[in-house]
Every structure is written in structure tokens, then in C-alpha cells.
Design a protein around this motif. Structure first.
Motif, short mmCIF file in Angstrom:
data_model
loop_
_atom_site.label_atom_id
_atom_site.label_comp_id
_atom_site.label_asym_id
_atom_site.label_seq_id
_atom_site.Cartn_x
_atom_site.Cartn_y
_atom_site.Cartn_z
N VAL A 1 4.50 -94.29 -0.22
CA VAL A 1 4.05 -95.60 0.23
C VAL A 1 4.70 -96.72 -0.57
N SER A 2 4.82 -96.53 -1.88
CA SER A 2 5.37 -97.58 -2.74
C SER A 2 6.89 -97.56 -2.79
N THR B 1 -12.50 -95.46 12.51
CA THR B 1 -11.20 -95.25 11.87
C THR B 1 -11.21 -95.85 10.47
N VAL B 2 -10.73 -95.09 9.51
CA VAL B 2 -10.62 -95.60 8.14
C VAL B 2 -9.47 -96.61 8.09
N LEU B 3 -9.81 -97.83 7.73
CA LEU B 3 -8.80 -98.88 7.63
C LEU B 3 -8.24 -98.94 6.21
N GLU B 4 -9.13 -98.80 5.22
CA GLU B 4 -8.70 -98.83 3.82
C GLU B 4 -9.55 -97.85 3.01
N GLY C 1 -5.96 -95.64 6.31
CA GLY C 1 -6.34 -94.36 6.85
C GLY C 1 -5.17 -93.63 7.48
N GLN C 2 -4.24 -94.38 8.08
CA GLN C 2 -3.07 -93.77 8.70
C GLN C 2 -2.16 -93.12 7.65
N GLN C 3 -2.05 -93.75 6.49
CA GLN C 3 -1.26 -93.17 5.41
C GLN C 3 -1.90 -91.89 4.90
N ILE C 4 -3.21 -91.91 4.73
CA ILE C 4 -3.91 -90.72 4.27
C ILE C 4 -3.80 -89.61 5.31
N ARG C 5 -3.93 -89.97 6.57
CA ARG C 5 -3.79 -88.98 7.63
C ARG C 5 -2.43 -88.28 7.54
N LYS C 6 -1.38 -89.05 7.34
CA LYS C 6 -0.03 -88.50 7.29
C LYS C 6 0.16 -87.57 6.09
#
Length: 337
Positions: free
Chosen positions: A226-227, A256-259, A269-274
Motif C-alpha cells: 500500500v505504501s 462494507t469495511v471502509l477503514e 476494507g478493499q486493501q485488507i480483502r486483497k
């Protein structure tokens, strides 16, 4: 009667040889759309599909392409109206892509209209792959599809005169999600709606469990990804207060998890999902006995039509028009032209 059909076919073939075909090219988002074409098929009747594994382009009729999409995207145990809804959604998605790439050709896909890569466009199975998936039912599925296609051929969805981004997903969390919450761009026709049929599906809930050490490994990989920085050394889980890492996420009204704050850093949430290989970004996270467990609701991004929800609606007697108008807000269903 057989002689009549044979004579008719002979006359038709003779005319096809003697008279060149002329078709009208309908409006498109590119400059210069419209006009006469002597050699090209109607704009919406065929697709140049980029096969990403073979790095080649094949030209398919709309029916052949859409059969491959349906074979790849859903099961043929769906009711007729659900399959019709999927055909229209897939055709609309493909035509929107075709219009966009006619205006701005993409050399990375050899200037094709669309790809068979579901991470870019929508899934497509060629005949070999479709036969492998469907087995002995291939011929009956193909025949059924052709009959259903007759009822919806050329139909697409528009909002305010423009083809919509007809996205869809496997299973919602019980309520679909807005495009704004998933992709950051609001679309008036991609708004949350209830999808109660998803709650009844046996695949609605899934769990993913990681040991504390595995969880930290994924967490540090996500942080680096991410960073855009070099991955830092992963600490020994025994030195980390893992229970303290569980925090209260910021969620949308659809769940949906936003943060989510992990290790003092905020992730979507999309980053965690991935990075944690979850079926959706609609999840809870718990820690117990040295393990982190994700309890996940639904499957997919959650935006647009839920395929499972559409299946349920069809079983309850809804028509394809009712299904599409439920999942896509204020759209019109019309022939592509």
C-alpha cells in the motif's frame, strides 16, 4: 415443405453473393460514430476479444461471446429470468467497453473491444473451457441459452441516455454497495438496495483463519504494498499484543469495511480483502487462542446486481426487467442503437 426451405435457402445465398451487405453503425462515444459500413457487421453484433493467456484477438458473434460469459460467470441451474438479466448486464458491460475502446484503442490488448480477463473486464470461457466446465450438459445448456437469447438479443441498459457500467457480483452481504464506497466515484444507478435472497445462500458466510505469525506476515506485506515502500522485518508474534490489534472498523450502511486501523495504520476494507484473500470487504475480525479469524459476508465487490439475489428473485417469479430495475436504479432497458 423441405423443397420450399431448400429453394428459399438457395435464393438467400444467391442474394448474399450478389448483393454486398450494408449496415448502419450506431452512436458511439468516439468521434465520427455513425454512417455506412460496407464490410463491417453492425456495431453491437460482434466483439473482438483479447485472449490474455494466448495474447491473441478472436472475433466472436455477440451470441457466441455472451454464451462464453454466462458459462464463466454463473451456473445454468439459474432460472430463465435470472439468466436473461445476466445476458443483458453482460452485453451492456461489453458494449460500454467497446464504445470506450473505439474512442481510445488500447494497444496493450491489441486494440480489442474487450478481454477475457475477469480482473479487467468480465470472465469469458472459450468453447473448450466451456465444454470442460459443463461436461455432458454443454449441448443442452447451449440450446437453452440460444432460446433465452432470442428474448433479450440486443437489449442494453442506459441511464440518462448513456450505457451504464453494468457491474455485478456473486453474493452481497444482504444489501448491495454503492460505487462510491467501493471505487470512490458515485454513480446514480449504482446505489445500495436490499438483497435478501443472498442471506439464504449456503455460501453467504465464509471464514478465513490465520495464525498470529501468518497474520503479521500478511499485514507487513500489505503495508509495503500500500505504501510502496520496502517491506519491514516481521516481528515474532510472541512479542506483539495481538489482541490489542482488534479495533472497531468504520463501515458503510451495507456493512462494507471502509477503514480499519491495524498496527496504528489505517487501511481500506478493499486493501485488507486483497492482501488477506477474503471473498469480500464485508467482514468482522476477531482474535482468540493465537489465531486471527475473518468472518466474511458475501462474495465480490458488492456493487450492482447480485447474481445470487437475481437467482432468488427469479425463483420468486420476478421477470428480468424487474430484476434489473431492482439492482440498477432508474435505468431504461432498450435495444442498442
Amino acid at each position: 415443405m423441405k423443397h420450399f426451405y431448400a429453394l428459399t435457402l438457395s435464393v438467400f445465398l444467391a442474394l448474399m453473393i450478389a448483393v454486398p451487405s450494408i449496415s448502419l453503425i450506431p452512436r458511439s462515444s468516439g468521434a465520427g460514430g455513425g454512417g455506412l459500413s460496407i464490410t463491417e457487421p453492425e456495431f453491437g453484433s460482434a466483439f473482438k476479444v483479447y485472449m490474455h493467456e494466448k495474447n491473441e484477438v478472436v472475433t466472436l458473434s455477440a451470441e457466441d461471446y455472451l454464451f462464453g460469459v454466462i458459462a464463466g460467470e454463473i451456473s445454468f441451474d439459474y432460472g430463465d429470468e435470472a439468466i436473461k438479466a445476466q445476458i443483458i448486464a453482460s452485453y451492456t458491460f461489453a458494449m460500454r467497453r467497446k464504445e470506450q475502446r473505439a474512442a481510445q484503442p488500447d494497444a496493450s490488448i491489441l486494440n480489442a473491444d474487450i478481454t477475457d480477463d475477469h480482473t479487467i473486464d468480465q470472465n469469458y470461457l472459450d468453447e473448450e473451457a466451456a465444454r470442460s466446465k459443463l461436461g455432458s450438459s454443454y449441448d443442452s445448456c447451449r440450446s437453452r441459452f440460444s432460446e433465452l437469447m432470442k428474448d433479450v438479443q440486443g437489449l442494453c441498459m442506459r441511464y440518462d441516455g448513456e450505457l451504464i457500467l453494468a457491474v455485478y457480483h456473486a453474493i452481497s452481504g444482504g444489501r448491495t454497495e454503492s460505487a462510491a464506497n467501493v471505487w470512490g466515484s458515485d454513480m446514480a444507478y449504482l446505489q445500495p438496495v436490499e438483497s435478501v435472497g443472498d442471506l439464504l445462500d449456503p455460501s453467504y458466510l465464509s471464514t478465513v483463519t490465520y495464525t498470529a505469525q501468518e497474520f503479521l506476515q500478511h499485514l507487513y506485506e500489505m503495508d509495503a504494498g500500500v505504501s510502496g515502500t520496502e517491506m519491514q522485518p516481521v516481528p515474532d508474534a510472541s512479542t506483539v499484543d495481538c489482541a490489542a490489534m482488534i479495533t472497531q472498523p468504520k463501515c458503510s450502511a451495507s456493512g462494507t469495511v471502509l477503514e480499519y486501523t491495524l498496527n496504528s495504520k489505517v487501511y481500506t476494507g478493499q486493501q485488507i480483502r486483497k492482501y488477506f484473500a477474503l471473498r469480500s470487504a464485508n467482514f468482522d475480525l476477531t482474535y482468540s487462542d493465537g489465531n486471527f479469524t475473518f468472518t466474511v459476508r458475501g462474495y465480490g465487490h458488492g456493487v450492482g446486481m447480485s447474481q445470487t439475489g437475481a437467482k432468488y428473485m427469479a425463483e420468486q417469479g420476478s421477470s428480468y426487467e424487474e430484476i434489473l430495475n431492482w439492482y440498477y436504479t432508474d435505468i431504461s432497458i432498450e435495444k442498442y442503437q
